[in-house]
Write an enzyme that holds these catalytic residues in place. Structure first.
Site, short mmCIF file in Angstrom:
data_model
loop_
_atom_site.label_atom_id
_atom_site.label_comp_id
_atom_site.label_asym_id
_atom_site.label_seq_id
_atom_site.Cartn_x
_atom_site.Cartn_y
_atom_site.Cartn_z
N ARG A 133 -10.36 -11.56 1.88
CA ARG A 133 -11.18 -12.64 1.32
C ARG A 133 -10.44 -13.98 1.38
NH1 ARG A 133 -11.61 -9.30 -4.13
NH2 ARG A 133 -11.34 -7.68 -2.58
N ASP A 148 -7.37 -3.25 10.76
CA ASP A 148 -7.90 -4.24 9.82
C ASP A 148 -8.33 -5.54 10.53
OD1 ASP A 148 -8.62 -4.48 7.15
OD2 ASP A 148 -6.77 -5.51 6.58
N LYS A 184 0.84 -1.20 0.00
CA LYS A 184 0.00 0.00 0.00
C LYS A 184 0.88 1.25 0.00
CE LYS A 184 -3.88 -1.86 2.73
NZ LYS A 184 -4.93 -1.70 1.72
N1 BES Z 1 -8.13 -3.78 4.47
C1 BES Z 1 -8.27 -3.36 3.14
C2 BES Z 1 -9.54 -2.55 2.90
C3 BES Z 1 -9.59 -1.21 3.58
C4 BES Z 1 -9.11 -0.10 2.93
C5 BES Z 1 -10.14 -1.06 4.83
C6 BES Z 1 -9.16 1.14 3.56
C7 BES Z 1 -10.21 0.16 5.45
C8 BES Z 1 -9.70 1.26 4.81
C9 BES Z 1 -8.31 -4.56 2.22
O1 BES Z 1 -7.53 -5.63 2.62
C10 BES Z 1 -7.78 -4.12 0.90
O2 BES Z 1 -6.63 -3.76 0.84
N2 BES Z 1 -8.61 -4.18 -0.13
C11 BES Z 1 -8.19 -3.81 -1.44
C12 BES Z 1 -8.75 -4.82 -2.40
C13 BES Z 1 -8.23 -4.66 -3.81
C14 BES Z 1 -6.75 -4.95 -3.87
C15 BES Z 1 -9.00 -5.58 -4.70
C16 BES Z 1 -8.76 -2.42 -1.74
O3 BES Z 1 -9.90 -2.15 -1.32
O4 BES Z 1 -8.05 -1.62 -2.32
ZN ZN Z 2 -7.17 -5.80 4.60
MN MN Z 3 -5.55 -5.45 1.99
#
Ligand code: BES
Ligand code: ZN
Ligand code: MN
Length: 510
Positions: free
Chosen positions: A364, A301, A290
């Site tokens: 997931r 998370d 990220k």
């Molecule tokens: N934990 C994150 C989602 C999230 C983002 C929660 C911001 C709270 C605040 C999750 O694991 C994630 O990174 N999801 C990705 C999925 C994508 C790579 C398909 C996302 O939402 O960018």
């Molecule tokens: Zn996550």
């Molecule tokens: Mn993630």
């Protein structure tokens, strides 16, 4: 676990003017009659001090506003706090919950030790007294909560405990209020427990220490047990999703399994509900790392999993006549030489294979193992809770959680519980067209879909692992955190899901 602020809450039958307390809290509507008749009577004793403030226009009864007056010995309370309830016809349970939270938040900031809530008095017969008692207790816990266990130089000397009374002059009414208040206090305490565990950083809470906290939580709670699969058991069970996500970290993954059944009751005929919660103790994104801005927030998370733990605690303390399981897969998602990679094909517990296209879509991957495990154990209903997608935040902001599922009755029940608990949801689709995007050419599934509808494609992915079981999914991304403190809450974890899930389960029993 260290108690952050101890809340001692009860009801008391007492005339408002005779109530001895640091602050007596009354509600005021914004439309026309700012003063309810009980507040008017109190104001007469205060020689019109309340009317004086409203006449000046300093306080108009708008929601999220409050003002404090000093009573100068005219009534037993040292202070009176007026809390805005907004328009009378719009006022609902959540208005009262937030008003109680606003008052409790202010009281702690003012370093007061006791508070008496008379917020329900003007609501009349519109809302049931027991529901009001529940809501006021939940609000009092919510607003008084602080997270400062690592602040060693306490500048402010905030009180270690807050005594909260919900007061009413009529003993019959107090009794009704008290019925709800007892449940509300259990839920409020569980939610504060969740907030503290979630607020703890990733150098303190990792999968093994989270599992230890769960084991400690069940100690002494009747009907509740905790088992933990460590990395060896996860390997033996072929839980490939959880293992893949946890592979990059020195702290190994876990699957926490809580089981509750009411003690001393035949439990075979009772429904069994499985709650499944994502507990990624830190989500760096892994190899698909990220951006660094706000990455610190990814310690939260684990919020879905912690909401599940705390809900089990509440359910057991309430002694609900239900069988409830809490399945909490936990891993830390870090990049390293042992991490899972984009392009990897992972064989999950269900036997289904998943092509990894983005290691940041890790939630997931741990949930699918726990969901398949729940489905295999044949529980009647599965609900999962997860900070799953940024896309859900894009769709709904941080006012409502995404709700998806495969069963209309279950969706309706969750929506009802959401409105009662003030933890709001919005139903989103997750049907076949979304599932289509999650198919891989070289494996059964892929872990990311196309550019659009990411919350829906994520849910459609999860749906593949529950078989025919009635299932609902709560995407709580964005609902897990208050980035700034508000009038009614401290910043940090919100404990979202504890009130919603507990209320849903309580409704099943009534
Ligand atoms: N934990 C994150 C989602 C999230 C983002 C929660 C911001 C709270 C605040 C999750 O694991 C994630 O990174 N999801 C990705 C999925 C994508 C790579 C398909 C996302 O939402 O960018
Ligand atoms: Zn996550
Ligand atoms: Mn993630």
């Amino acid at each position: 676990m260290k108690q952050i602020i101890e809340v001692d809450i009860r009801t008391r039958t007492v005339d408002m003017a005779r109530c001895k307390t640091d602050v007596l809290v009354v509600g005021c509507f914004s439309d026309g009659t700012v003063l309810d008749k009980t507040v008017k009577a109190l104001d007469d004793k205060l020689d019109g001090a309340i009317r004086g403030v409203t006449k000046l226009g300093d306080f108009k009864g708008a929601v999220k506003t409050a003002t404090v007056l000093y009573s100068h010995g005219k009534i037993a309370a040292e202070r009176v706090m007026l809390v805005g309830l907004g328009e009378q016809k719009k006022a609902d349970l959540d208005t009262l919950r937030k008003a109680a939270a606003t008052a409790a938040n202010q009281a702690v900031s003012m370093k007061l030790k006791s508070i008496a809530l008379a917020l329900h008095t003007g609501i009349g017969d519109k809302l049931a007294l027991s529901a009001l008692g529940k809501t006021l207790a939940e609000g009092a816990y919510f607003g008084s909560y602080r997270y400062d266990e690592f602040v060693t130089q306490a500048k402010n000397g905030r009180p270690g405990s807050l005594r909260v009374e919900v007061v009413d002059p009529d003993a019959k009414r107090t009794k009704k209020l008290n019925e709800g208040l007892c449940a509300g206090a259990v839920i409020g305490r569980a939610q504060s427990f969740a907030r503290t565990l979630a607020n703890r950083p990733a150098n303190v809470i990792n999968p093994p220490t989270l599992a230890k906290a769960a084991a400690e939580m069940v100690r002494g709670v009747r009907g509740l047990t905790c088992a933990v699969f460590d990395e060896k058991q996860l390997k033996a069970k072929k839980m490939g999703g959880i293992l893949a996500v946890g592979a990059g970290s020195h702290t190994p993954p876990r699957l926490i399994i809580l089981k509750y059944s009411p003690p001393n009751k035949p439990t075979k005929s009772l429904p069994t509900v499985a709650l499944v919660g994502k507990a990624v103790t830190f989500d760096s994104g892994g190899i698909s790392i990220k951006p660094s801005a706000d990455m610190d927030q990814m310690k939260l998370d684990k919020s879905g999993g912690i909401a599940v733990l705390a809900t089990l605690k509440a359910v057991a303390e309430l002694g609900l006549p239900l069988n409830v399981w809490g399945l909490v897969p936990s891993a830390e998602n870090l990049p390293s030489g042992s991490s899972y990679r984009p392009g990897d094909i992972v064989t999950t517990y269900s036997g289904k294979t998943v092509e990894i296209l983005n290691t940041d879509a890790e939630g997931r991957m741990i949930l699918c193992d726990a969901l398949a495990y729940a489905a295999k154990q044949k529980c009647g209903t599965i609900i999962d809770v997860a900070t799953l997608t940024g896309a859900c935040m894009v769709a709904l902001g941080n006012y409502k959680a995404g709700l998806m599922g495969n069963d209309d009755d279950l969706i309706a029940q969750i929506r009802k519980a959401a409105d009662q608990s003030g933890e709001y949801v919005w139903h989103l689709p997750s049907g076949d067209e979304y599932a289509e995007e999650m198919k891989s050419k070289i494996a059964d599934l892929r872990n990311t879909g196309g550019r659009w509808g990411g919350a829906c494609t994520a849910a459609a992915f999860l749906r593949q692992f529950v078989g025919e079981t009635a299932w609902a999914h709560l995407d709580i991304a964005g609902m897990d955190i208050f980035q700034k403190g508000t009038e009614y809450a401290a910043c940090g974890s919100t404990g979202f899901g504890v009130r919603l899930l507990t209320t849903y389960l309580m409704n099943l029993t009534s």
